[in-house]
Design a protein around this motif. Sequence first.
Motif, PDB file in Angstrom:
ATOM      1  N   GLN A  38      36.737  51.921  45.147  1.00 32.77           N
ATOM      2  CA  GLN A  38      37.895  51.203  45.652  1.00 32.77           C
ATOM      3  C   GLN A  38      37.530  50.372  46.878  1.00 32.77           C
ATOM      4  OE1 GLN A  38      41.149  53.722  46.753  1.00 32.77           O
ATOM      5  NE2 GLN A  38      42.609  52.039  46.811  1.00 32.77           N
ATOM      6  N   SER A  39      36.741  50.925  47.789  1.00 34.61           N
ATOM      7  CA  SER A  39      36.360  50.162  48.975  1.00 34.61           C
ATOM      8  C   SER A  39      35.414  49.018  48.606  1.00 34.61           C
ATOM      9  CB  SER A  39      35.724  51.065  50.026  1.00 34.61           C
ATOM     10  OG  SER A  39      34.502  51.584  49.570  1.00 34.61           O
ATOM     11  N   LYS A  40      34.574  49.214  47.608  1.00 31.62           N
ATOM     12  CA  LYS A  40      33.684  48.152  47.140  1.00 31.62           C
ATOM     13  C   LYS A  40      34.496  47.002  46.547  1.00 31.62           C
ATOM     14  CE  LYS A  40      29.753  47.367  44.098  1.00 31.62           C
ATOM     15  NZ  LYS A  40      28.868  47.958  43.095  1.00 31.62           N
ATOM     16  N   ALA A  41      35.495  47.309  45.745  1.00 36.60           N
ATOM     17  CA  ALA A  41      36.346  46.282  45.149  1.00 36.60           C
ATOM     18  C   ALA A  41      37.136  45.537  46.225  1.00 36.60           C
ATOM     19  CB  ALA A  41      37.296  46.914  44.130  1.00 36.60           C
ATOM     20  N   ARG A  42      37.608  46.266  47.243  1.00 38.79           N
ATOM     21  CA  ARG A  42      38.347  45.625  48.325  1.00 38.79           C
ATOM     22  C   ARG A  42      37.466  44.643  49.091  1.00 38.79           C
ATOM     23  NH1 ARG A  42      38.777  49.428  51.896  1.00 38.79           N
ATOM     24  NH2 ARG A  42      37.516  48.367  53.421  1.00 38.79           N
ATOM     25  N   LYS A  43      36.221  45.022  49.363  1.00 39.90           N
ATOM     26  CA  LYS A  43      35.297  44.132  50.063  1.00 39.90           C
ATOM     27  C   LYS A  43      34.986  42.885  49.236  1.00 39.90           C
ATOM     28  CE  LYS A  43      33.044  47.660  52.846  1.00 39.90           C
ATOM     29  NZ  LYS A  43      31.797  48.395  53.096  1.00 39.90           N
ATOM     30  N   GLU A  44      34.806  43.051  47.928  1.00 44.40           N
ATOM     31  CA  GLU A  44      34.557  41.905  47.057  1.00 44.40           C
ATOM     32  C   GLU A  44      35.748  40.956  47.054  1.00 44.40           C
ATOM     33  OE1 GLU A  44      33.624  43.511  43.230  1.00 44.40           O
ATOM     34  OE2 GLU A  44      31.610  44.152  43.841  1.00 44.40           O
ATOM     35  N   MET A  45      36.965  41.505  47.024  1.00 45.64           N
ATOM     36  CA  MET A  45      38.158  40.678  47.020  1.00 45.64           C
ATOM     37  C   MET A  45      38.299  39.935  48.341  1.00 45.64           C
ATOM     38  SD  MET A  45      40.521  39.625  45.204  1.00 45.64           S
ATOM     39  CE  MET A  45      42.149  38.990  45.147  1.00 45.64           C
ATOM     40  N   GLU A  46      38.030  40.600  49.469  1.00 42.19           N
ATOM     41  CA  GLU A  46      38.091  39.933  50.768  1.00 42.19           C
ATOM     42  C   GLU A  46      37.078  38.805  50.846  1.00 42.19           C
ATOM     43  OE1 GLU A  46      37.555  43.037  53.646  1.00 42.19           O
ATOM     44  OE2 GLU A  46      39.602  43.793  53.386  1.00 42.19           O
ATOM     45  N   ALA A  47      35.890  39.004  50.290  1.00 38.32           N
ATOM     46  CA  ALA A  47      34.878  37.948  50.288  1.00 38.32           C
ATOM     47  C   ALA A  47      35.338  36.768  49.439  1.00 38.32           C
ATOM     48  CB  ALA A  47      33.556  38.492  49.768  1.00 38.32           C
ATOM     49  N   ARG A  48      35.955  37.065  48.284  1.00 36.52           N
ATOM     50  CA  ARG A  48      36.463  36.004  47.416  1.00 36.52           C
ATOM     51  C   ARG A  48      37.574  35.213  48.098  1.00 36.52           C
ATOM     52  NH1 ARG A  48      38.257  38.803  42.508  1.00 36.52           N
ATOM     53  NH2 ARG A  48      36.479  40.144  42.715  1.00 36.52           N
ATOM     54  N   LEU A  49      38.475  35.913  48.779  1.00 42.37           N
ATOM     55  CA  LEU A  49      39.582  35.234  49.454  1.00 42.37           C
ATOM     56  C   LEU A  49      39.093  34.378  50.614  1.00 42.37           C
ATOM     57  CD1 LEU A  49      42.360  37.988  49.522  1.00 42.37           C
ATOM     58  CD2 LEU A  49      42.216  35.989  48.044  1.00 42.37           C
ATOM     59  N   SER A  50      38.015  34.787  51.267  1.00 41.50           N
ATOM     60  CA  SER A  50      37.501  34.007  52.388  1.00 41.50           C
ATOM     61  C   SER A  50      36.831  32.720  51.916  1.00 41.50           C
ATOM     62  CB  SER A  50      36.527  34.844  53.213  1.00 41.50           C
ATOM     63  OG  SER A  50      35.352  35.086  52.472  1.00 41.50           O
ATOM     64  N   LYS A  51      36.448  32.634  50.642  1.00 44.03           N
ATOM     65  CA  LYS A  51      35.778  31.453  50.110  1.00 44.03           C
ATOM     66  C   LYS A  51      36.727  30.461  49.454  1.00 44.03           C
ATOM     67  CE  LYS A  51      31.515  33.970  49.188  1.00 44.03           C
ATOM     68  NZ  LYS A  51      30.584  34.430  48.154  1.00 44.03           N
ATOM     69  N   LEU A  52      38.045  30.706  49.510  1.00 47.18           N
ATOM     70  CA  LEU A  52      38.994  29.795  48.883  1.00 47.18           C
ATOM     71  C   LEU A  52      38.945  28.439  49.573  1.00 47.18           C
ATOM     72  CD1 LEU A  52      42.116  32.085  48.396  1.00 47.18           C
ATOM     73  CD2 LEU A  52      40.499  31.325  46.664  1.00 47.18           C
ATOM     74  N   LYS A  53      39.053  27.374  48.767  1.00 46.29           N
ATOM     75  CA  LYS A  53      39.043  26.021  49.320  1.00 46.29           C
ATOM     76  C   LYS A  53      40.012  25.155  48.528  1.00 46.29           C
ATOM     77  CE  LYS A  53      34.941  24.738  46.663  1.00 46.29           C
ATOM     78  NZ  LYS A  53      34.910  25.895  45.822  1.00 46.29           N
ATOM     79  N   ALA A  54      40.353  24.013  49.081  1.00 46.69           N
ATOM     80  CA  ALA A  54      41.271  23.091  48.421  1.00 46.69           C
ATOM     81  C   ALA A  54      40.684  22.653  47.085  1.00 46.69           C
ATOM     82  CB  ALA A  54      41.530  21.884  49.303  1.00 46.69           C
ATOM     83  N   GLY A  55      41.535  22.598  46.075  1.00 45.25           N
ATOM     84  CA  GLY A  55      41.116  22.187  44.741  1.00 45.25           C
ATOM     85  C   GLY A  55      40.813  23.343  43.804  1.00 45.25           C
ATOM     86  N   ASP A  56      40.668  24.563  44.322  1.00 48.61           N
ATOM     87  CA  ASP A  56      40.423  25.724  43.459  1.00 48.61           C
ATOM     88  C   ASP A  56      41.679  26.056  42.665  1.00 48.61           C
ATOM     89  OD1 ASP A  56      37.859  26.034  44.394  1.00 48.61           O
ATOM     90  OD2 ASP A  56      38.332  27.701  45.735  1.00 48.61           O
ATOM     91  N   GLU A  57      41.507  26.384  41.386  1.00 41.41           N
ATOM     92  CA  GLU A  57      42.626  26.859  40.590  1.00 41.41           C
ATOM     93  C   GLU A  57      42.615  28.381  40.636  1.00 41.41           C
ATOM     94  OE1 GLU A  57      44.662  26.520  36.183  1.00 41.41           O
ATOM     95  OE2 GLU A  57      42.904  25.322  36.636  1.00 41.41           O
ATOM     96  N   VAL A  58      43.759  28.964  40.980  1.00 42.59           N
ATOM     97  CA  VAL A  58      43.849  30.403  41.175  1.00 42.59           C
ATOM     98  C   VAL A  58      44.961  30.988  40.313  1.00 42.59           C
ATOM     99  CG1 VAL A  58      42.931  30.375  43.521  1.00 42.59           C
ATOM    100  CG2 VAL A  58      45.383  30.116  43.175  1.00 42.59           C
ATOM    101  N   ILE A  59      44.871  32.290  40.105  1.00 41.52           N
ATOM    102  CA  ILE A  59      45.934  33.048  39.457  1.00 41.52           C
ATOM    103  C   ILE A  59      46.547  33.934  40.529  1.00 41.52           C
ATOM    104  CG2 ILE A  59      46.513  34.712  37.655  1.00 41.52           C
ATOM    105  CD1 ILE A  59      43.932  33.838  36.220  1.00 41.52           C
ATOM    106  N   LEU A  60      47.849  33.853  40.688  1.00 31.17           N
ATOM    107  CA  LEU A  60      48.550  34.647  41.692  1.00 31.17           C
ATOM    108  C   LEU A  60      48.855  36.032  41.146  1.00 31.17           C
ATOM    109  CD1 LEU A  60      51.017  31.920  42.980  1.00 31.17           C
ATOM    110  CD2 LEU A  60      48.770  32.511  43.864  1.00 31.17           C
ATOM    111  N   THR A  61      49.197  36.957  42.027  1.00 31.18           N
ATOM    112  CA  THR A  61      49.526  38.316  41.594  1.00 31.18           C
ATOM    113  C   THR A  61      50.750  38.336  40.686  1.00 31.18           C
ATOM    114  OG1 THR A  61      50.760  38.645  43.643  1.00 31.18           O
ATOM    115  CG2 THR A  61      48.490  39.456  43.583  1.00 31.18           C
TER     116      THR A  61
END
Length: 103
Positions: A38-61
């Motif tokens: 669970q902590s590994k998945a949380r860290k991966e998600m935080e890293a992904r969220l920190s890399k968001l930039k304009a123009g990215d297509e995302v899926i919301l919760t």
Amino acid sequence: MTFALIQQTPAAGPPGWTQFVFIGGMALMFYFLLIRPQSKARKEMEARLSKLKAGDEVILTSGLYATIDRVEDKHIWLKLGGSVVKARRTAVASLAAEPESQN
């Protein structure tokens, strides 16, 4: 016929330290099966969220697909159809271009 009563000493149980070993083993299993992934998945998600930039297509919760218009500190501005809305970064579930994992 006489029966001789044989006096037996009660059988001793396992030593007390075996309980501590059992509890320690259970704690290790709990850590490696629940806490660590669970902590590994949380860290991966935080890293992904920190890399968001304009123009990215995302899926919301909520399941909506959107395109990022601009990124701020804790919020992002999303293009949904013809509208631009403000949302928290944590509302992003994943990037739309990412292959979804099969669980």
